[in-house]
Design a protein around this motif. Structure first.
Motif, PDB file in Angstrom:
ATOM      1  N   GLY A 118       0.835  -1.200   0.000  1.00  0.00           N
ATOM      2  CA  GLY A 118       0.000   0.000   0.000  1.00  0.00           C
ATOM      3  C   GLY A 118       0.853   1.226   0.000  1.00  0.00           C
ATOM      4  O   GLY A 118       2.080   1.163   0.025  1.00  0.00           O
ATOM      5  N   GLU A 122      -1.195   4.761   3.772  1.00  0.00           N
ATOM      6  CA  GLU A 122      -1.939   3.605   4.273  1.00  0.00           C
ATOM      7  C   GLU A 122      -1.147   2.869   5.348  1.00  0.00           C
ATOM      8  O   GLU A 122      -1.705   2.424   6.353  1.00  0.00           O
ATOM      9  N   GLU A 190      -8.733  -1.959   3.477  1.00  0.00           N
ATOM     10  CA  GLU A 190      -7.698  -1.073   2.948  1.00  0.00           C
ATOM     11  C   GLU A 190      -6.646  -0.744   4.008  1.00  0.00           C
ATOM     12  O   GLU A 190      -5.478  -0.509   3.690  1.00  0.00           O
ATOM     13  N   VAL A 191      -7.101  -0.744   5.249  1.00  0.00           N
ATOM     14  CA  VAL A 191      -6.169  -0.385   6.322  1.00  0.00           C
ATOM     15  C   VAL A 191      -5.319  -1.581   6.707  1.00  0.00           C
ATOM     16  O   VAL A 191      -4.101  -1.498   6.815  1.00  0.00           O
TER      17      VAL A 191
END
Lengths: 192, 221
Positions: A118, A122, A190-191
């Protein structure tokens, strides 16, 4: 487009006419599979390779997925087998290395791969969340996590330091990791 | 994990964390890996532990490992670096050597003082023992009156002694009497009818006598 679909649906689509659906599977599970591989191989470069091989193998075998097990379990099994294969290869290389010292350069000068799942933002957000999750653990559990991960103490050393039975130390770390998993699973993909 | 997992009754579960953290011996590790490849429950359990461990590892590697090791400086004190306040504190601080020295000096002082007190007390006792065999000073000064001598005779003896002095002293019995009156007022007129005992009495004795009483009675009448 594929974000709202379940894992099983994505695999089914990928096995059919929409191979792009497997991209969503990779996005959702790449980090977790990488973590599993790291847990088994303890080397980041090998873990990245193993994770890469895991998803390639899963994509190739998507048509064989029957839906009897969860996609996560299916991926985990592929990843574990892939890691075991890597370990066997490494062991064979090590034995070959002992027989033929000329292969030394192949091992020593292997540049570590730069794996960037990422963006930097992120990652920063992810680490903030992890810090928060670790900080929210009960003190007795957090203490064992810090001693194990940051101080890199063995279980026996932690046991001696805290004057606790070895089984208690392992139990606390096991509980801590389970609670961390529960806390981190609530966060967006996403995290994590 | 043996005894730890909630969804795992696998007998190899107890080795999960030891394997995850590479604390398993070689042969034991191979046995566990063979089991792990076939046990779906252990695979999922191991995956969960790995997935929660790696973020912590990443946190450590990314944000903790680059931190420089703190330079630990132990402030060893030198004489020149001691502040005035510290010097004062040090002067009044507890020092075992001085404390024991002071205690010893106090004990020596107490012993000497005790010796002096005891020696002076024993000296008084010796004096008292020397005095004890004799009569008390008061008793020695008291002259027992002779029973054979009557009061008048005794009084006369005293008057005779007093006449040798320039001042007039009353007899021992006069202590209870009021202060002596002026001689002019108290001195009665000589009456030849009253017998005179002696010339001494007539001139100097101002003690109360029957003659005076008689004289006063006669005057008042």
């Amino acid at each position: 487009m594929y974000k709202d679909l379940a894992d099983e649906q994505l695999v089914e689509l990928a096995a059919g006419d929409e191979p792009e659906a497997f991209g969503e599977i990779v996005r959702r599970w790449e980090r977790k599979i990488f973590a599993l591989c790291f847990g088994m191989l303890t080397r980041e470069d090998e873990a990245r390779d193993a994770a890469q091989e895991t998803f390639i193998a899963a994509y190739r075998n998507a048509a064989r997925f029957r839906g009897e097990a969860k996609v996560s379990s299916w991926l985990h099994r592929i990843a574990v087998n892939q890691c075991l294969t890597v370990k066997r290869r490494a062991k064979t290389r090590s034995e070959d290395f002992l027989d033929d010292e000329s292969s030394e350069s192949d091992r020593v000068f292997v540049a570590p791969l730069r794996y960037s799942p990422g963006s930097e933002a992120e990652q920063s957000e992810r680490l903030r969340v992890v810090r928060q999750a670790v900080g929210s653990l009960p003190v007795d559990l957090r203490q064992v996590v810090v001693m194990k991960e940051f101080e890199e103490m063995t279980f026996q050393e932690i046991s001696d330091t805290l004057e606790l039975p070895l089984s208690t130390v392992k139990s606390r770390l096991y509980t801590a990791l389970k609670q961390l998993k529960s806390k981190l699973d609530r966060l967006p993909v996403e995290v994590i | 994990m043996k005894g730890l997992g909630t969804n795992n009754s696998c007998s190899h579960g107890g080795d999960m964390l030891a394997y995850l953290y590479s604390e398993m011996a070689g042969e034991e590790r191979e046995v566990f890996e063979v089991h792990l490849a076939d046990c779906g429950t252990c695979i999922d359990d191991f995956a969960e532990l790995s997935q929660s461990r790696y973020p912590v590892y990443e946190w450590k590697r990314t944000q903790f490992d680059p931190l420089p090791t703190p330079r630990v400086v132990i402030p060893f004190e030198t004489p020149g670096s001691i502040s005035l306040l510290d010097q004062i504190r040090r002067a009044f601080s507890f020092r075992p050597t001085l404390a024991f020295g002071g205690l010893g000096a106090a004990m020596i002082t107490v012993v000497i003082a005790g010796y002096l007190i005891l020696s002076s007390t024993s000296g008084d006792t010796e004096v008292a023992r020397e005095v004890e065999p004799s009569a008390s000073p008061t008793r020695a000064l008291v002259v027992p009156s002779t029973p054979s001598v009557d009061a008048t005779t005794q009084e006369r003896i005293e008057v005779a002694v007093r006449n040798e002095r320039p001042t007039v002293v009353r007899a021992s019995t006069s202590a209870k009497s009021p202060a002596p009156k002026p001689k002019s007022a108290r001195q009665p007129k000589r009456d030849d009818s009253i017998p005179v005992m002696s010339s001494i009495e007539e001139e100097d004795d101002d003690s109360l006598r029957l003659a005076d009483i008689f004289e006063e009675i006669g005057t008042s009448e």
